[in-house]
Design a protein around this motif. Structure first.
Motif, PDB file in Angstrom:
ATOM      1  N   PRO A 222       0.674  -1.201  -0.022  1.00 43.00           N
ATOM      2  CA  PRO A 222      -0.036  -0.002   0.054  1.00 43.00           C
ATOM      3  C   PRO A 222       0.837   1.245  -0.050  1.00 43.00           C
ATOM      4  O   PRO A 222       0.428   2.244  -0.660  1.00 43.00           O
ATOM      5  N   VAL A 223       1.948   1.202   0.681  1.00 45.39           N
ATOM      6  CA  VAL A 223       2.592   2.563   0.850  1.00 45.39           C
ATOM      7  C   VAL A 223       3.808   2.594  -0.200  1.00 45.39           C
ATOM      8  O   VAL A 223       4.023   3.533  -1.002  1.00 45.39           O
ATOM      9  N   ALA A 224       4.831   1.648   0.010  1.00 47.00           N
ATOM     10  CA  ALA A 224       6.131   1.752  -0.587  1.00 47.00           C
ATOM     11  C   ALA A 224       5.788   1.260  -2.176  1.00 47.00           C
ATOM     12  O   ALA A 224       6.334   1.685  -3.287  1.00 47.00           O
ATOM     13  N   GLY A 225       4.730   0.348  -2.312  1.00 48.90           N
ATOM     14  CA  GLY A 225       4.501  -0.023  -3.698  1.00 48.90           C
ATOM     15  C   GLY A 225       3.723   1.187  -4.517  1.00 48.90           C
ATOM     16  O   GLY A 225       3.925   1.258  -5.547  1.00 48.90           O
ATOM     17  N   ALA A 226       3.083   1.983  -3.630  1.00 48.68           N
ATOM     18  CA  ALA A 226       2.604   3.257  -4.279  1.00 48.68           C
ATOM     19  C   ALA A 226       3.717   4.169  -4.689  1.00 48.68           C
ATOM     20  O   ALA A 226       3.821   4.719  -5.468  1.00 48.68           O
ATOM     21  N   ALA A 227       4.791   4.392  -3.673  1.00 49.15           N
ATOM     22  CA  ALA A 227       5.857   4.912  -3.938  1.00 49.15           C
ATOM     23  C   ALA A 227       6.527   4.551  -5.391  1.00 49.15           C
ATOM     24  O   ALA A 227       7.044   5.625  -6.197  1.00 49.15           O
ATOM     25  N   CYS A 228       6.801   3.330  -5.337  1.00 45.74           N
ATOM     26  CA  CYS A 228       7.049   2.634  -6.567  1.00 45.74           C
ATOM     27  C   CYS A 228       6.507   3.160  -7.745  1.00 45.74           C
ATOM     28  O   CYS A 228       7.278   3.682  -8.826  1.00 45.74           O
ATOM     29  N   ALA A 229       5.190   3.169  -7.874  1.00 38.38           N
ATOM     30  CA  ALA A 229       4.363   3.177  -9.054  1.00 38.38           C
ATOM     31  C   ALA A 229       4.584   4.732  -9.482  1.00 38.38           C
ATOM     32  O   ALA A 229       4.787   5.291 -10.605  1.00 38.38           O
ATOM     33  N   ILE A 230       4.537   5.855  -8.225  1.00 38.82           N
ATOM     34  CA  ILE A 230       4.493   7.231  -8.487  1.00 38.82           C
ATOM     35  C   ILE A 230       6.050   7.462  -9.107  1.00 38.82           C
ATOM     36  O   ILE A 230       6.050   8.130  -9.827  1.00 38.82           O
ATOM     37  N   ALA A 231       6.983   6.860  -8.420  1.00 34.83           N
ATOM     38  CA  ALA A 231       8.419   7.308  -8.901  1.00 34.83           C
ATOM     39  C   ALA A 231       8.611   6.838 -10.398  1.00 34.83           C
ATOM     40  O   ALA A 231       9.097   7.356 -11.167  1.00 34.83           O
ATOM     41  N   ALA A 232       8.047   5.679 -10.582  1.00 33.88           N
ATOM     42  CA  ALA A 232       8.197   5.231 -12.144  1.00 33.88           C
ATOM     43  C   ALA A 232       7.410   6.022 -13.048  1.00 33.88           C
ATOM     44  O   ALA A 232       7.660   6.248 -13.966  1.00 33.88           O
ATOM     45  N   ARG A 233       6.280   6.694 -12.600  1.00 32.53           N
ATOM     46  CA  ARG A 233       5.368   7.406 -13.424  1.00 32.53           C
ATOM     47  C   ARG A 233       6.368   8.677 -13.731  1.00 32.53           C
ATOM     48  O   ARG A 233       6.143   9.415 -14.773  1.00 32.53           O
ATOM     49  N   LYS A 234       7.052   9.196 -12.684  1.00 29.99           N
ATOM     50  CA  LYS A 234       7.940  10.238 -12.814  1.00 29.99           C
ATOM     51  C   LYS A 234       8.967  10.078 -13.962  1.00 29.99           C
ATOM     52  O   LYS A 234       9.185  10.933 -14.746  1.00 29.99           O
ATOM     53  N   ILE A 235       9.647   8.832 -13.885  1.00 31.67           N
ATOM     54  CA  ILE A 235      10.404   8.231 -14.963  1.00 31.67           C
ATOM     55  C   ILE A 235       9.762   8.338 -16.278  1.00 31.67           C
ATOM     56  O   ILE A 235      10.585   8.838 -17.341  1.00 31.67           O
ATOM     57  N   ARG A 236       8.747   7.752 -16.211  1.00 35.33           N
ATOM     58  CA  ARG A 236       7.873   7.690 -17.574  1.00 35.33           C
ATOM     59  C   ARG A 236       7.648   9.245 -18.136  1.00 35.33           C
ATOM     60  O   ARG A 236       7.710   9.429 -19.324  1.00 35.33           O
ATOM     61  N   ALA A 237       7.451   9.869 -17.224  1.00 36.68           N
ATOM     62  CA  ALA A 237       7.188  11.426 -17.739  1.00 36.68           C
ATOM     63  C   ALA A 237       8.204  12.058 -18.197  1.00 36.68           C
ATOM     64  O   ALA A 237       8.114  12.678 -19.462  1.00 36.68           O
TER      65      ALA A 237
ATOM     66  N   ALA B 240       9.267   4.948 -30.070  1.00 38.58           N
ATOM     67  CA  ALA B 240      10.516   4.793 -29.341  1.00 38.58           C
ATOM     68  C   ALA B 240      10.362   4.012 -28.230  1.00 38.58           C
ATOM     69  O   ALA B 240       9.386   4.357 -27.212  1.00 38.58           O
ATOM     70  N   THR B 241      10.991   2.942 -28.251  1.00 40.75           N
ATOM     71  CA  THR B 241      10.747   1.993 -27.134  1.00 40.75           C
ATOM     72  C   THR B 241      11.470   2.483 -25.456  1.00 40.75           C
ATOM     73  O   THR B 241      12.535   3.371 -25.788  1.00 40.75           O
ATOM     74  N   MET B 242      11.257   2.191 -24.660  1.00 40.57           N
ATOM     75  CA  MET B 242      11.726   2.565 -23.374  1.00 40.57           C
ATOM     76  C   MET B 242      13.220   2.420 -23.245  1.00 40.57           C
ATOM     77  O   MET B 242      14.061   2.981 -22.899  1.00 40.57           O
ATOM     78  N   LYS B 243      13.843   1.181 -23.961  1.00 39.22           N
ATOM     79  CA  LYS B 243      15.377   0.876 -24.192  1.00 39.22           C
ATOM     80  C   LYS B 243      16.110   1.984 -24.832  1.00 39.22           C
ATOM     81  O   LYS B 243      16.909   2.240 -24.467  1.00 39.22           O
ATOM     82  N   ASP B 244      15.357   2.354 -26.138  1.00 42.93           N
ATOM     83  CA  ASP B 244      15.984   3.400 -26.687  1.00 42.93           C
ATOM     84  C   ASP B 244      15.965   4.699 -26.006  1.00 42.93           C
ATOM     85  O   ASP B 244      16.916   5.547 -25.731  1.00 42.93           O
ATOM     86  N   ILE B 245      14.989   4.994 -25.256  1.00 40.56           N
ATOM     87  CA  ILE B 245      14.885   6.176 -24.473  1.00 40.56           C
ATOM     88  C   ILE B 245      16.027   5.998 -23.293  1.00 40.56           C
ATOM     89  O   ILE B 245      16.478   7.167 -22.956  1.00 40.56           O
TER      90      ILE B 245
END
Lengths: 289, 163, 801
Positions: free
Chosen positions: C566-581, C615-620
């Motif tokens: 619930p907490v770190a898993g959410a942090a994980c998703a939010i951090a990943a979304r920052k990466i994706r942005a 553009a694949t994530m690998k390329d990015i």
């Protein structure tokens, strides 16, 4: 949990072991399977200065039939008993009881001799041996002697075995074909001592019980041979009335302490219940059930 | 302090010699002297089986065996199960069936299951449960451990049939 | 640009091994080879050992401690007592609950096996000899074992050190043995509802003291580097950062000079949340000797000193109308906290989450009172595979609703349907102050009843009853509250209960993810990688997850109470979304389109309407370090701290069927069906494993676990001979099932699952056992349901005749 220091001896013969026992007196202890002794040493409740490991003595091993007796070396393990075709065929009570002792790992180490000789009322084999009228062969500095299992146990950790004696062999009159036997053990989980347990060995002449031995585990200071229970069965068809009477007599002799397995009254009742089940199962087996 | 005793034994196929205090428990000998830390200490009273190793073809709880008792013996620990780097089918099966979580009981379970399958190559689920009843686990509820041993038994059986 | 393009969408998704994949566990590779690295596997150069001299008595004055003989033992280097720690200010330590706890007994002992002296020596064997040789002389004092007598006028006073204080950290108290009084709810309205009720029931329901007893006990290796002034402690810590902060507060060492490392942890279940004297003494001994010091708890020490759980003595009441619709709940609780109030829990309130006691039911009004007291027992407690006091609360309500059903003669499934919070009521505000996020209880119970053929079971039960046989069917429809937690509700030493995730993506398309949590077997290295994989489109196999080293991991509050997902898993998703942005910006640059022209697809950004331009994530990843839009910082890294807006509320419907031997009282669990709804399912294999394990622990608790004391305060049966850890043979076979009701506020809708089976399992077992006797008017039977206790009920009813 670390044991105190000791000197380690590994005699190659019974004579050598007996000599060491004589030499060290109360400072020496026999190490067989070790699963009673080593935990006591780790708790520093036992602090022997000398440990005499008998596992290297070939003459203490082996299971054979000789002169109408099953002869089991004192250092034969519970696993050896479970693996023995001879016992499976002639005295299935032994493997039945062995399988209810501790767990697989401990059965590889735990010996029959240790189980019957150390005097712990929680051990299962003393009651089984009493029910089978086993005889213990002991060797001391003065030579060899035999003591009947039924005369061996005096109290908790108090047996007929002298400090300088070694149990060398367990001799069981080979049960007659057609006998029926059962060991019923109630315990909280695998690895536990019995809340109560009972052994029964019966033989029949036609549909009448010809002989009966009933014994109890862990409901007194030592295993209990309930002569009166056997008497209540002999001559009967081992019907419900006789079984109830035998169980009542077993309960009358049971004197357990209250512990985490249950209050004394409960454990007494379970001694009766285990006796009932052992007798019924033994009777059914004798009748080919 | 009692005098030290010299012992020699084979551990996972390697000859080992050492001088130890007689009171040295086999588990401490393995973990402290030989740096074989796969077997663990869980209860110290021979109830949990985390310290299980295989000594001369028997599963033993090494917290309740003195190292001197293993003198001249042949010992297998979890570290010796993967022959030539290839996982034993039991090891692979524990991964496949999710038969471990914290991993603390796993080495003892694996070594015990190894001996069980040597003695009972095609066990029923009941036989697996009885055969592993000297090993406690707090994480898995045992069900996937039983499945893993079943998988390994099947695989070993097929291997044998193929040979 | 890469071969991944040739794959179908489904293949690409499968390649990721992301959310929903039953991927095999990454951590297993080392564990199956015996290459795990647990604390007792750690060896530092020059390392020495330490162990405790422990009190033989539960309550006694220490007259003297003679260490001379111990110091003469070969190999013994030091014997540390409270007197030695006093100049360092380390003989007492502050607790998370505002109390103080003795590190080494100072003038008196308060419980059996309390730490009295710490012997340091060259190896375990020398230390053990040294411990034997320390001679402590005691003057015995009257012992307080029964918490019900703690507040008597003539009760022995235990804590003389705080005798004069009217507050020991959790509000006003009214007796020297009193710790706190806490209440919640509307007393007036509750009293009125009870007065007006058609039906009321009242039951005394105890939850005995038990212990989490993970396979690995607690331990640490403390190493003080005197030259650089840095203290490193490797240990069995479920919450390494909290330990660092607490060590800093206790010792005065600057936090940057403390490094806490949790290596592999062999199970925790709450046992390894707290700070124990062993950690402090090992650190102190390292400072004294200048050498690394290892302390490893024995199993007996573990069971008798660190981290008991429960010990809640509850009186529960329900008011209802004729149909069984609950109109009010009332609970009165006496909590035995032992010698010091060292409970390790994140809530601002001393009874944790106990006010989740309304469970899955729409209860209009309620009132709860809890009093904590001192006794001469080990201090605590902890939440044993649950969030603090949720297990007790769930047990109480699930027992009470069964009793209510029996009282009015309604079926135990039916009474639940009549009282469930309905799906359309979510988000639901409970009368005791919680906002339930989501749930669908009727669907879950319906599915469960169908799966087990509930009606068939009830028929069979009737037939058996007619023959005098005892069969019981237990239902538990529990609601959990996990994910501590929102800063408004939770803190530890004032710290908010957020958690954190740092992601560093490498040029070649792999990543390292670090979190403030710490797996103790839950499989974080596997599952957190799955969350990141799905969010950023890199394969989970290329994502390393690291936890447990405070020098490298971002600050977090640790793993317990099912809070990691619930907490770190959410942090994980939010951090990943920052990466994706950021990745999206880079992709726009690479594809020479506007950011808004791009859409995300599994592992790449593609141009809307032109699917072949992507553009694949690998390329990015490579571009992030080589070909960036003008003005953009290089790199692809981020950290997220997540303070959850609410808790999550997993739930489930369990059915247990037991057969009871009426001559011995032995219980056979014939069947156990567990339906869990933990929202979005990250790894079904891992979830099933968590449920199996939690059920096995629930089984152990319900059927046998209890830390028993005699009247002198002696701990009875503190070993695995007596303390019930079921083997393969006793443990039932488990059937698992699920529904999915995502959490609306969690970034991926996940709720957490580890503790649900424990919280729901225990009442399911008890309800089954009591159900077997319901026809004879039995409303409740005390845990644990050992054969002898069950037999006593049988015997009283004469069912064994």
């Amino acid at each position: 949990m670390i044991p105190g220091s000791f000197a380690y001896h590994r005699p190659a013969s019974v004579d050598e072991a007996v000599a060491l026992l004589g030499q060290f007196g109360e400072d020496g202890k026999v190490l067989a399977g070790g699963h009673s002794l080593i935990p006591m040493m780790k708790l520093r409740l036992a602090t022997p200065e000398h440990l005499i490991d008998i596992n290297g003595i070939g003459e203490l091993k082996g299971i054979r039939e000789e002169g109408g007796q099953l002869r089991i070396g004192a250092a034969a393990t519970q696993a050896d008993i479970l693996a023995s075709d001879l016992l499976a065929n002639t005295c299935p009570l032994l493997p039945e009881a062995a399988a209810l002792i501790a767990d697989p790992q401990i059965r590889y180490c735990g010996t029959l001799g240790g189980n019957v000789a150390n005097g712990d009322p929680g051990n299962d084999m003393p009651a089984v041996m009493m029910a089978l009228a086993a005889i213990y062969a002991l060797r001391g500095p003065g030579g060899a002697r035999e003591v009947a299992a039924r005369d061996f146990y005096h109290g908790t950790f108090d047996t007929a075995l002298a400090e300088n004696e070694l149990l060398t062999e367990i001799r069981i009159p080979t049960p007659a074909p057609g006998h029926g036997a059962s060991y019923q053990k109630m315990k909280r989980k695998v690895g536990d001592y019995a809340t109560a347990a009972a052994a029964a060995v019966l033989s029949f002449d036609g549909d009448r019980c010809a002989s009966a031995a009933v014994t109890l585990t862990n409901v007194g200071e030592a295993a209990i041979f309930v002569t009166e229970a056997g008497d209540a069965l002999v001559g009967t068809a081992v019907d419900d009335t006789a079984v109830a009477e035998a169980a009542a007599r077993a309960m009358a002799l049971a004197a357990p302490v209250s512990d985490l397995r249950g209050p004394a009254e409960y454990r007494t009742q379970m001694a009766g219940e285990m006796a009932r089940r052992a007798i019924r199962t033994a009777a059914a087996r004798a009748k080919g059930g | 302090m009692a005098e030290k005793t010299k012992i020699s034994l084979t551990v996972n196929g390697n000859a080992v010699e050492a001088e130890i205090e007689p009171r040295t428990l086999l588990i401490h000998f393995l973990r402290e002297h030989l740096n074989l830390t796969g077997a663990h200490i869980g209860c110290e009273t021979s109830h949990c089986g985390a310290c299980t190793v295989d000594l001369d073809g028997r599963s033993v709880k090494s917290c309740t065996v003195f190292a001197v008792q293993a003198n001249g013996g042949e010992l297998l620990t979890v570290e010796g199960m993967a022959a030539g780097g290839e996982l034993h089918p039991l090891q692979q099966a524990f991964v496949d069936q999710h038969g471990l979580q914290c991993g603390y009981c796993t080495p003892g379970m694996l070594v015990r299951a190894y001996r069980l399958l040597q003695e009972t190559p095609n066990p029923t689920d009941d036989e697996i449960r009885w055969g592993l009843s000297g090993n406690l686990c707090r994480c898995t509820g045992y069900q996937n451990i039983v499945k893993a041993v079943r998988q390994a038994a099947d695989e070993l059986g097929q291997k044998e049939a193929a040979e | 640009m890469s071969d991944i393009k040739e794959m179908s969408l489904e293949e690409r998704e499968a390649t990721l091994g992301g959310i929903g994949s039953a991927r095999k566990r990454k951590e297993d590779a080392r564990f199956i080879r015996g290459q795990g690295n647990y604390v007792d596997d750690i060896k530092l150069p020059g390392m020495v050992f330490g162990d405790f001299v422990r009190s033989a008595y539960a309550h006694a004055k220490i007259k003297s401690i003679d260490t001379e003989a111990a110091l003469a033992v070969p190999g013994v280097m030091a014997v540390i007592t409270a007197k030695d720690l006093e100049p360092l200010g380390l003989h007492w330590m502050p607790t998370l609950a505002g109390d103080v706890a003795a590190v080494l007994a100072d003038k008196k002992v308060h419980f059996q096996n309390q730490e009295v002296a710490f012997v340091v020596g060259a190896d375990r064997y020398a230390v053990s000899d040294g411990v034997q040789a320390v001679d402590v002389d005691y003057d015995e004092l009257p012992v307080l074992v029964d918490p019900r007598k703690a507040l008597d006028a003539d009760a022995p006073i235990l804590r003389e050190d705080v005798q004069e204080k009217d507050n020991v950290g959790q509000g006003l108290r009214r007796h020297p043995n009193h710790i706190f009084h806490w209440e919640v709810g509307d007393k007036t309205a509750t009293d009125a509802a009870f007065a007006a009720a058609a039906v009321t029931i009242k039951e005394e329901i105890g939850y005995p003291r038990n212990h989490p007893s993970p396979m690995e006990t607690c331990g640490c290796v403390a190493s003080m580097d005197a030259t650089n002034g840095v203290l490193t402690v490797y240990g069995t810590f479920q919450a390494p950062h909290v330990i660092r902060t607490v060590v800093s507060l206790i010792t005065g060492l600057s936090e940057n000079n403390i490094r806490i490392v949790s290596p592999d942890v062999g199970g925790g279940f709450g046992n390894k949340v707290g700070a124990y004297p062993g950690y402090i003494c090992a650190a102190a001994a390292s400072i004294v000797t200048g050498l690394p010091v290892k302390w490893i708890e024995s199993r007996m020490d573990n069971l008798s000193t660190t981290a008991f759980a429960r010990d809640y003595h509850m009186t529960g009441e329900l008011a209802a109308d004729e149909s069984g619709k609950i109109t009010a709940i009332r609970a009165n609780v006496l909590a035995d906290h032992g010698a010091f109030n060292t409970h390790a829990q994140p809530m601002k309130w001393p009874a944790g989450f106990f006010n989740i006691v309304t469970g899955s039911y729409d209860v209009p009004v309620g009132h709860v009172e809890v009093d904590g007291v001192y006794t001469n027992k080990a201090p605590g407690g902890v939440a044993y595979r649950c969030s603090f006091r949720v297990t007790e609360a769930a047990y109480l309500i699930e027992r009470l609703i069964d009793a209510l059903a029996q009282k009015i003669g309604v079926d135990k499934a039916e009474i639940r349907f009549r009282n469930f919070i309905q799906p359309e009521q979510f988000p639901y505000d409970s009368c005791l102050g919680w906002e339930y996020d989501s749930g669908d209880y009727p669907t879950a119970l319906k599915k469960a009843l169908e799966a087990v053929d509930y009606e068939g079971l009830r028929r069979e039960q009737k037939e058996k009853a007619a023959k005098g046989e005892l069969m019981g069917i237990g239902i538990a429809t529990f609601t959990e509250i996990v994910g501590a937690g929102p800063t408004r509700n939770c803190d530890i030493v004032g710290l908010g209960m957020f958690d954190s995730c740092e992601i560093r993506v490498h040029p070649t398309g792999s990543a390292i993810v670090r979190l403030g949590t710490k797996s103790q077997g839950q499989g974080h290295e596997t599952t957190f990688a799955q969350i990141v994989a799905t969010e950023i489109g890199l394969p989970s196999d290329a994502i390393t997850v690291e936890e447990g080293d405070t020098d490298t991991a971002p600050y977090g509050l640790g793993t317990y109470g099912s809070r990691s997902t619930p907490v770190a898993g959410a942090a994980c998703a939010i951090a990943a979304r920052k990466i994706r942005a950021k990745a999206q910006k880079i992709a726009a640059h690479l594809l020479e389109v506007g950011e808004g022209d791009l859409e995300w697809e599994v592992d790449r950004f593609r141009v809307k309407g032109l699917p072949e331009r992507a553009a694949t994530m690998k390329d990015i990843c490579m571009a992030a370090y080589s070909n960036l839009p003008e003005g953009m910082e290089p790199g692809l890294e981020t950290t997220s701290y997540y303070d959850p807006p609410n808790f999550t509320y997993p739930f489930g419907a369990y059915v247990c069927v037991v057969d009871i031997d009426r001559f011995t009282g032995e219980i056979k669990v014939r069947r156990f069906y567990a339906l869990d709804d933990c929202g979005t399912r990250i790894n079904p294999m891992v979830i099933e494993g968590q449920v199996h394990g939690g059920l096995a622990e629930a089984f152990a608790i319900a059927m046998g676990q209890e830390i028993v004391f005699d009247e002198l305060g002696n701990v009875m049966g503190a070993s695995f001979l007596d303390y019930f850890i079921p083997t393969t043979v006793e443990t039932p076979v488990w059937e698992t099932d699920h529904t999915v009701t995502p959490s609306p506020h969690h970034p991926i809708g996940a709720k957490g699952v580890g503790e649900s089976p424990n919280v729901g399992g225990v009442p399911a077992f008890t309800n089954a056992v009591v159900d077997a006797f319901a026809q004879h008017g039995v409303m409740h039977m005390p845990m644990p349901h050992t054969a002898w206790r069950v037999w006593q009920t049988i015997d009283e009813l004469g069912l064994n005749k």
